[in-house]
Design a protein around this motif. Structure first.
Motif, PDB file in Angstrom:
ATOM      1  N   CYS A  56      11.416  12.295  44.562  1.00 33.39           N
ATOM      2  CA  CYS A  56      11.600  13.711  44.863  1.00 33.39           C
ATOM      3  C   CYS A  56      12.060  13.895  46.298  1.00 33.39           C
ATOM      4  O   CYS A  56      12.120  12.951  47.089  1.00 33.39           O
ATOM      5  N   LYS A  57      12.363  15.137  46.624  1.00 28.25           N
ATOM      6  CA  LYS A  57      12.657  15.554  47.989  1.00 28.25           C
ATOM      7  C   LYS A  57      12.063  16.948  48.163  1.00 28.25           C
ATOM      8  O   LYS A  57      12.390  17.869  47.406  1.00 28.25           O
ATOM      9  N   LEU A  58      11.168  17.077  49.114  1.00 32.00           N
ATOM     10  CA  LEU A  58      10.607  18.385  49.447  1.00 32.00           C
ATOM     11  C   LEU A  58      11.635  19.098  50.310  1.00 32.00           C
ATOM     12  O   LEU A  58      11.798  18.780  51.484  1.00 32.00           O
ATOM     13  N   LEU A  59      12.347  20.040  49.708  1.00 30.42           N
ATOM     14  CA  LEU A  59      13.438  20.721  50.401  1.00 30.42           C
ATOM     15  C   LEU A  59      12.950  21.854  51.287  1.00 30.42           C
ATOM     16  O   LEU A  59      13.583  22.175  52.290  1.00 30.42           O
ATOM     17  N   MET A  60      11.834  22.469  50.886  1.00 28.86           N
ATOM     18  CA  MET A  60      11.335  23.622  51.634  1.00 28.86           C
ATOM     19  C   MET A  60       9.872  23.824  51.331  1.00 28.86           C
ATOM     20  O   MET A  60       9.448  23.696  50.189  1.00 28.86           O
ATOM     21  N   ALA A  61       9.105  24.116  52.365  1.00 28.58           N
ATOM     22  CA  ALA A  61       7.718  24.556  52.201  1.00 28.58           C
ATOM     23  C   ALA A  61       7.505  25.693  53.184  1.00 28.58           C
ATOM     24  O   ALA A  61       7.709  25.526  54.388  1.00 28.58           O
ATOM     25  N   ASP A  62       7.156  26.849  52.680  1.00 27.67           N
ATOM     26  CA  ASP A  62       6.871  28.015  53.509  1.00 27.67           C
ATOM     27  C   ASP A  62       5.410  28.381  53.273  1.00 27.67           C
ATOM     28  O   ASP A  62       5.054  28.870  52.208  1.00 27.67           O
ATOM     29  N   TYR A  63       4.575  28.117  54.273  1.00 24.80           N
ATOM     30  CA  TYR A  63       3.134  28.298  54.121  1.00 24.80           C
ATOM     31  C   TYR A  63       2.723  29.760  54.220  1.00 24.80           C
ATOM     32  O   TYR A  63       1.670  30.127  53.708  1.00 24.80           O
ATOM     33  N   ASP A  64       3.550  30.584  54.849  1.00 24.75           N
ATOM     34  CA  ASP A  64       3.249  32.019  54.904  1.00 24.75           C
ATOM     35  C   ASP A  64       3.509  32.684  53.557  1.00 24.75           C
ATOM     36  O   ASP A  64       2.701  33.471  53.075  1.00 24.75           O
ATOM     37  N   LEU A  65       4.647  32.360  52.948  1.00 28.49           N
ATOM     38  CA  LEU A  65       4.983  32.923  51.639  1.00 28.49           C
ATOM     39  C   LEU A  65       4.399  32.095  50.497  1.00 28.49           C
ATOM     40  O   LEU A  65       4.478  32.497  49.344  1.00 28.49           O
ATOM     41  N   ARG A  66       3.875  30.926  50.821  1.00 24.84           N
ATOM     42  CA  ARG A  66       3.139  30.060  49.897  1.00 24.84           C
ATOM     43  C   ARG A  66       4.017  29.463  48.791  1.00 24.84           C
ATOM     44  O   ARG A  66       3.598  29.369  47.643  1.00 24.84           O
ATOM     45  N   TYR A  67       5.234  29.030  49.145  1.00 23.48           N
ATOM     46  CA  TYR A  67       6.088  28.397  48.142  1.00 23.48           C
ATOM     47  C   TYR A  67       6.654  27.076  48.639  1.00 23.48           C
ATOM     48  O   TYR A  67       6.749  26.839  49.838  1.00 23.48           O
ATOM     49  N   ALA A  68       7.019  26.236  47.675  1.00 19.46           N
ATOM     50  CA  ALA A  68       7.686  24.970  47.957  1.00 19.46           C
ATOM     51  C   ALA A  68       8.818  24.771  46.960  1.00 19.46           C
ATOM     52  O   ALA A  68       8.703  25.152  45.789  1.00 19.46           O
ATOM     53  N   VAL A  69       9.903  24.168  47.431  1.00 21.02           N
ATOM     54  CA  VAL A  69      11.039  23.812  46.588  1.00 21.02           C
ATOM     55  C   VAL A  69      11.131  22.285  46.601  1.00 21.02           C
ATOM     56  O   VAL A  69      11.240  21.681  47.671  1.00 21.02           O
ATOM     57  N   ILE A  70      11.072  21.695  45.423  1.00 18.36           N
ATOM     58  CA  ILE A  70      11.074  20.240  45.297  1.00 18.36           C
ATOM     59  C   ILE A  70      12.202  19.825  44.370  1.00 18.36           C
ATOM     60  O   ILE A  70      12.254  20.242  43.206  1.00 18.36           O
ATOM     61  N   GLU A  71      13.102  19.009  44.877  1.00 15.64           N
ATOM     62  CA  GLU A  71      14.180  18.465  44.056  1.00 15.64           C
ATOM     63  C   GLU A  71      13.696  17.135  43.466  1.00 15.64           C
ATOM     64  O   GLU A  71      13.145  16.296  44.177  1.00 15.64           O
ATOM     65  N   LEU A  72      13.902  16.963  42.168  1.00 14.13           N
ATOM     66  CA  LEU A  72      13.455  15.766  41.469  1.00 14.13           C
ATOM     67  C   LEU A  72      14.637  14.867  41.135  1.00 14.13           C
ATOM     68  O   LEU A  72      15.755  15.348  40.937  1.00 14.13           O
ATOM     69  N   PHE A  73      14.349  13.572  41.042  1.00 14.62           N
ATOM     70  CA  PHE A  73      15.410  12.602  40.771  1.00 14.62           C
ATOM     71  C   PHE A  73      14.860  11.455  39.928  1.00 14.62           C
ATOM     72  O   PHE A  73      13.780  10.939  40.206  1.00 14.62           O
ATOM     73  N   GLY A  74      15.610  11.075  38.908  1.00 16.95           N
ATOM     74  CA  GLY A  74      15.265   9.905  38.113  1.00 16.95           C
ATOM     75  C   GLY A  74      14.827  10.266  36.715  1.00 16.95           C
ATOM     76  O   GLY A  74      15.330  11.207  36.111  1.00 16.95           O
ATOM     77  N   GLU A  75      13.859   9.508  36.224  1.00 17.75           N
ATOM     78  CA  GLU A  75      13.329   9.715  34.886  1.00 17.75           C
ATOM     79  C   GLU A  75      11.871  10.137  35.004  1.00 17.75           C
ATOM     80  O   GLU A  75      11.072   9.448  35.622  1.00 17.75           O
ATOM     81  N   TRP A  76      11.548  11.269  34.414  1.00 19.15           N
ATOM     82  CA  TRP A  76      10.175  11.770  34.408  1.00 19.15           C
ATOM     83  C   TRP A  76       9.529  11.184  33.160  1.00 19.15           C
ATOM     84  O   TRP A  76       9.786  11.622  32.047  1.00 19.15           O
ATOM     85  N   ASN A  77       8.700  10.164  33.364  1.00 22.15           N
ATOM     86  CA  ASN A  77       8.164   9.422  32.236  1.00 22.15           C
ATOM     87  C   ASN A  77       6.638   9.455  32.254  1.00 22.15           C
ATOM     88  O   ASN A  77       5.991   8.656  32.930  1.00 22.15           O
ATOM     89  N   ASP A  78       6.078  10.389  31.507  1.00 25.31           N
ATOM     90  CA  ASP A  78       4.617  10.482  31.402  1.00 25.31           C
ATOM     91  C   ASP A  78       4.065   9.467  30.406  1.00 25.31           C
ATOM     92  O   ASP A  78       2.906   9.080  30.491  1.00 25.31           O
TER      93      ASP A  78
END
Length: 188
Positions: A56-78
């Protein structure tokens, strides 16, 4: 696969490795290709979550507005690797402790999804309390798997969240407001 890089244009607004509250604080990025997914080298700027197949890549975290944007990469294999556990324990739990309760996951660079148990999704959903989790621009076949495994009960996905093609041209706060508006309409 080594040519797929995380999104860079928001680095002037936020840098996870310089954010003391980030799970990736202090990380340094080199030019050496070391990490692989199924034997294929990946760009060294993707962050490991200790999964063999999901980065992943944490693209943005805003602690005042309480949001995060996370870009994912690869295979999500549960099924084989319990990737949601790695994402939850090594990234999400850290951000949740810092007050984040709105998560925007960008899935354009996901190649496959293999579902498993719902436990970590349910836990994550409960952790956000008055917040939400949104999956933006995930491939349609992954959204079908989300439905099959009932992940769509915990993560908002599909519909208008698939149509935010111009997110890279937006500033992070505007992108958040667009996604938040779409989620608020869904939640009524």
């Amino acid at each position: 696969m080594h040519e797929i890089e995380p999104f860079y244009n928001w680095q002037r607004y936020y840098s996870a490795e310089e954010d003391e509250r980030s799970p990736f604080y202090g990380r340094t990025y080199g030019i050496e290709y070391e990490d692989t997914i199924y034997g294929y080298y990946i760009d060294p700027n993707w962050d490991s979550i200790e999964s063999e197949t999901l980065y992943c890549k944490l693209l943005m975290a805003d602690y005042d507005l309480r949001y995060a944007v996370i870009e994912l990469f690869g295979e999500w294999n549960d099924t084989l690797h319990n990737d949601v556990m790695w994402l939850k324990r090594n990234v999400i739990d850290h951000l949740t402790r810092e007050g984040i309760n709105q998560y925007i996951l960008i899935g354009e660079n996901l190649f496959q999804f293999h579902g498993g148990e719902e436990d970590y999704y349910e836990e994550w959903f409960e952790d956000v309390e008055d917040g939400w989790i949104a999956a933006v621009n995930f491939p349609n076949f992954i959204l079908e798997e989300f439905k099959r495994y009932h992940i769509d009960s915990y993560i908002n996905s599909g519909g208008t969240l698939q149509m935010i093609d111009n997110w890279r041209t937006m500033k992070p706060h505007l992108f958040y407001e667009v996604v938040k508006g779409l989620i608020m309409r869904r939640l009524g």
